[in-house]
Design an enzyme around this catalytic site. Structure first.
Site, PDB file in Angstrom:
ATOM      1  CB  CYS A 283      -4.111   0.248   6.654  1.00  0.00           C
ATOM      2  SG  CYS A 283      -2.690  -0.233   5.512  1.00  0.00           S
TER       3      CYS A 283
ATOM      4  CG  MET B  48      -6.386  -5.637   2.311  1.00  0.00           C
ATOM      5  SD  MET B  48      -7.497  -7.015   0.810  1.00  0.00           S
ATOM      6  CE  MET B  48      -8.861  -7.387   2.564  1.00  0.00           C
TER       7      MET B  48
ATOM      8  CG  ASN C  82       0.174  -3.950   2.563  1.00  0.00           C
ATOM      9  OD1 ASN C  82       0.970  -4.710   2.901  1.00  0.00           O
ATOM     10  ND2 ASN C  82      -1.231  -4.815   2.665  1.00  0.00           N
TER      11      ASN C  82
ATOM     12  CB  SER D  17      -7.841   5.870  -1.633  1.00  0.00           C
ATOM     13  OG  SER D  17      -8.412   6.767  -1.563  1.00  0.00           O
ATOM     14  CE  LYS D  18      -4.399   0.978   1.759  1.00  0.00           C
ATOM     15  NZ  LYS D  18      -5.314  -0.498   3.188  1.00  0.00           N
TER      16      LYS D  18
ATOM     17  CB  SER E 279      -1.044   0.169   1.422  1.00  0.00           C
ATOM     18  OG  SER E 279      -1.906  -0.929   1.598  1.00  0.00           O
TER      19      SER E 279
END
Length: 395
Positions: free
Chosen positions: A103, A317, A105, A68-69, A18
């Site tokens: 998240c 993920m 990652n 998109s994080k 990510s």
């Protein structure tokens, strides 16, 4: 009269498979240093959402759930931890930020960011070797222990560790997700919110089929690939190019979320895109990964494909990998059965980009399963650092 844009210190980082924009809490505009509309509006504008074109051209997002994080890091308020880590999954086409999960990652990049941004005093860390960073994951109220390689007093980012789904090798970062089961989950206060290792999930017009609901790493719904018409060897385009298939997966996810107790009404699933995840599993078999790499059935224990934010993930993920490792360690779950059943402390699974190994330590006490930790390796590095700019009226 137009005002100059705001300049906010930020770092663009890759963590695992990510990418996201990292901030120190203290660097955010005052209104955005607290949870609420101002913070959400800021992060949406930084990433370039909502974008009806689904491209995020006018922002830092990459138009996928993996890119998109946003991450906000601060010195920890929790005893025994060095930093607090808050993750925001930014919707691409809708005006909301989902704070309901972690998240896994980007967790690999938090320790590195904290060290390099001055949130941790480097004199307290080894100049060479592994620095141990205790991270408090704010979204899920859990501890993550990151082991960050150091060289000559600086974070070592380059190395020869290869991670399927990432093009170039880098330094290995080992992560320990401590007590990953959500004991205070909305769905009923246990790792298995229904109290069962396998339930029957009834979805109107799609049928009734077995499912494993688990709260570990991130709330996840596991179903058998064969029960929903798949083989487990599918790649992104096989699913993401099929609007009808995506709608079916979202319907399964919504009914699963309802059965898990994560939502009270099906309509709530629309505003809760980040959790739960939905994944389908299959016994080991050979296939060709998206890179063209051949994955042999002898090199994996099972196959797993997972969806994130409504699309099949290009790899896996990190939080879902924790759920996979945890479920695989518990005899009788669909994940464990797909891997051949029996007790195990680690599993290697095949995903669209290749393979990943994750370990978990599970124990049965008084008829209930507990998991003390899940372990996996990722990598991370800084891609860009400086300032991100947003219009002054954003916050």
């Amino acid at each position: 009269m137009f005002k100059p844009q705001l300049k906010i210190p930020a770092t663009y980082m890759r963590g695992g498979t990510s990418k996201g924009v990292f901030f120190r809490l203290q660097d955010l505009p005052e209104a955005a240093q607290q949870p609420g509309q101002a913070r959400d509006q800021l992060l949406l504008r930084v990433i370039g959402s909502p974008d009806p074109y689904a491209k995020q051209i006018d922002g830092m997002g990459g138009a996928t759930s993996s890119t998109s994080k946003t991450v906000i890091v601060s010195k920890s308020t929790q005893p025994g931890h060095q930093v607090d880590y808050l993750f925001g999954q930014v919707s691409i086409d809708k005006a909301f930020v989902d704070w309901s999960g972690n998240c896994g990652n980007l967790s690999a990049a938090v320790g590195s960011f904290a060290i390099q941004s001055g949130l941790i005093d480097v004199t307290t860390l080894p100049a060479n070797g592994l620095a141990t960073v205790h991270i408090w994951q704010v979204n899920i109220q859990k501890t993550i222990v990151a082991h960050i390689p150091m060289r000559d007093g600086q974070v070592q980012e380059m190395g020869d560790f290869e991670l399927d789904g990432v093009t170039f090798p880098a330094a290995e970062v080992q992560l320990e997700f401590v007590d990953p089961a959500d004991d205070d989950c909305e769905g009923g206060g246990s790792m298995f919110p229904t109290g069962n290792l396998v339930d029957m999930l009834a979805v109107p017009d799609l049928g009734t089929f077995p499912a494993t609901f688990i709260n570990a790493g991130i709330p996840t719904i596991f179903v058998n690939a064969a029960d929903i018409g798949y083989t487990g060897t599918e790649l992104q385009d096989d699913i993401n190019s099929d609007a009808a298939a995506l709608a079916r997966f979202e319907k399964i996810r919504a009914y699963g979320a309802l059965q898990m107790g994560l939502i009270n009404d099906l309509s709530e699933a629309q505003s809760r895109q980040h959790t739960p995840k939905i994944a389908f599993v299959a016994p080991a078999q050979s296939y060709t990964a998206s890179s063209g790499k051949a994955v042999d059935s002898a090199d994996v224990d099972l196959l797993v494909r997972a969806l994130s934010m409504g699309k099949l993930h290009h790899a896996m993920m990190g939080t879902c990998a924790v759920a996979i490792g945890t479920a695989a360690a518990i005899p009788g779950t669909l994940v464990n059965l797909a891997a051949g059943g029996g007790a195990r402390t680690a599993v290697r699974f095949g995903h669209p980009s290749g393979t990943l190994r994750v370990g978990a330590q599970a124990q049965l006490h008084d008829g209930s399963w507990t998991v003390t930790k899940a372990i996996m390796s990722r990598s991370a590095r800084v891609l860009m650092e400086g300032w991100v700019r947003v219009p002054a009226e954003t916050c």
